[in-house]
Design a protein around this motif. Structure first.
Motif, short mmCIF file in Angstrom:
data_model
loop_
_atom_site.label_atom_id
_atom_site.label_comp_id
_atom_site.label_asym_id
_atom_site.label_seq_id
_atom_site.Cartn_x
_atom_site.Cartn_y
_atom_site.Cartn_z
N TRP A 35 0.83 -1.20 0.00
CA TRP A 35 0.00 0.00 0.00
C TRP A 35 0.87 1.26 0.00
O TRP A 35 0.56 2.24 -0.70
CB TRP A 35 -0.95 0.00 1.20
CG TRP A 35 -1.85 1.20 1.18
CD1 TRP A 35 -1.78 2.29 2.00
CD2 TRP A 35 -2.93 1.44 0.29
NE1 TRP A 35 -2.75 3.19 1.68
CE2 TRP A 35 -3.48 2.69 0.62
CE3 TRP A 35 -3.48 0.72 -0.76
CZ2 TRP A 35 -4.56 3.23 -0.07
CZ3 TRP A 35 -4.56 1.26 -1.43
CH2 TRP A 35 -5.09 2.50 -1.09
N ALA A 36 1.93 1.25 0.79
CA ALA A 36 2.84 2.41 0.82
C ALA A 36 3.46 2.62 -0.55
O ALA A 36 3.60 3.77 -1.00
CB ALA A 36 3.93 2.19 1.88
N ALA A 37 3.81 1.55 -1.24
CA ALA A 37 4.38 1.68 -2.58
C ALA A 37 3.33 2.18 -3.57
O ALA A 37 3.63 2.99 -4.45
CB ALA A 37 4.92 0.33 -3.04
N PHE A 38 2.10 1.74 -3.39
CA PHE A 38 1.01 2.13 -4.29
C PHE A 38 0.66 3.60 -4.14
O PHE A 38 0.35 4.28 -5.12
CB PHE A 38 -0.21 1.25 -4.04
CG PHE A 38 -1.34 1.51 -4.99
CD1 PHE A 38 -1.27 1.12 -6.31
CD2 PHE A 38 -2.49 2.17 -4.54
CE1 PHE A 38 -2.32 1.37 -7.19
CE2 PHE A 38 -3.53 2.41 -5.40
CZ PHE A 38 -3.46 2.02 -6.73
N SER A 45 11.36 2.57 -7.48
CA SER A 45 11.42 2.23 -6.05
C SER A 45 10.10 1.64 -5.57
O SER A 45 10.09 0.76 -4.70
CB SER A 45 11.81 3.46 -5.22
OG SER A 45 10.80 4.45 -5.29
N SER A 46 8.98 2.09 -6.14
CA SER A 46 7.69 1.49 -5.81
C SER A 46 7.63 0.05 -6.30
O SER A 46 7.10 -0.83 -5.60
CB SER A 46 6.54 2.29 -6.43
OG SER A 46 6.44 3.55 -5.82
N ALA A 47 8.15 -0.18 -7.49
CA ALA A 47 8.18 -1.55 -8.01
C ALA A 47 9.02 -2.45 -7.11
O ALA A 47 8.63 -3.58 -6.82
CB ALA A 47 8.72 -1.56 -9.44
N ALA A 48 10.16 -1.94 -6.65
CA ALA A 48 11.02 -2.72 -5.76
C ALA A 48 10.29 -3.02 -4.44
O ALA A 48 10.40 -4.13 -3.91
CB ALA A 48 12.32 -1.97 -5.49
N ALA A 49 9.52 -2.05 -3.95
CA ALA A 49 8.78 -2.27 -2.69
C ALA A 49 7.69 -3.32 -2.89
O ALA A 49 7.47 -4.16 -2.01
CB ALA A 49 8.19 -0.95 -2.20
#
Length: 179
Positions: A35-38, A45-49
């Motif tokens: 959710w934090a990445a979304f 960095s969102s993809a990595a999360a």
């Protein structure tokens, strides 16, 4: 002696609950990470999360499957793993979960290796480990099949115990015969 065996069932039940609790906690952590990445900028960095959340979720699946296996085999069935049939059934369930989890972890490591090529060695080691586990498991099942032929009554008993769990002895899911 029966009291001691009953105590083992209680300990197994507690262990199954602890594994289930860990699975729930890991699921929540994975959901929060995703959710934090979304909600952040949708970038690398969102993809990595999100990929990291998938790895955590794979660990949750492993913990939950171990919980279910312990509960079904040691508490509900009260099966003591001693014969070839029981050993194969228990190990097959466990190894299925382990192989899938390690394969997901290898996939996660492969994605991480895009940033750090040194990490590709770890991913390759995981893929190799999954291959070795599958090969060893296949050999075990092959050799164990011969041992199972020596005790057909144990196979019949194990299939009969599946009824306790609502499963068809053939392994098919329960059918709804109310129609």
């Amino acid at each position: 002696m029966k009291k001691i065996l009953a105590l083992y069932s209680v300990v197994h039940a507690v262990m199954a609950l602890l594994f289930a609790g860990a699975a729930l906690m890991l699921t929540v952590i994975a959901a929060r990470t995703a959710w934090a990445a979304f909600t952040a900028d949708l970038d690398r960095s969102s993809a990595a999360a999100i990929i990291e959340a998938l790895g955590t979720l794979a660990s949750a699946v492993v913990a939950l499957q171990i919980s279910q296996t312990i509960a079904e085999e040691e508490v509900v069935r009260d099966a003591h793993i001693s014969g070839p049939t029981r050993v194969r059934r228990f190990l097959s369930r466990f190894l299925t979960v382990l192989v899938v989890a390690l394969a997901v972890e290898a996939l996660v490591a492969t994605f991480k290796a895009q940033k750090e090529p040194v990490e590709l060695l770890y991913a390759a080691a995981l893929v190799g480990g999954v291959g070795l586990l599958l090969a060893g498991w296949g050999a075990f099942v092959r050799f164990n099949t011969e041992a199972e032929k020596l005790e057909p009554e144990a196979m019949a008993e194990a299939k009969g115990e599946d009824a306790k769990l609502g499963a068809d002895p053939s392994g098919a899911p329960p059918s709804d015969d109310r129609a």
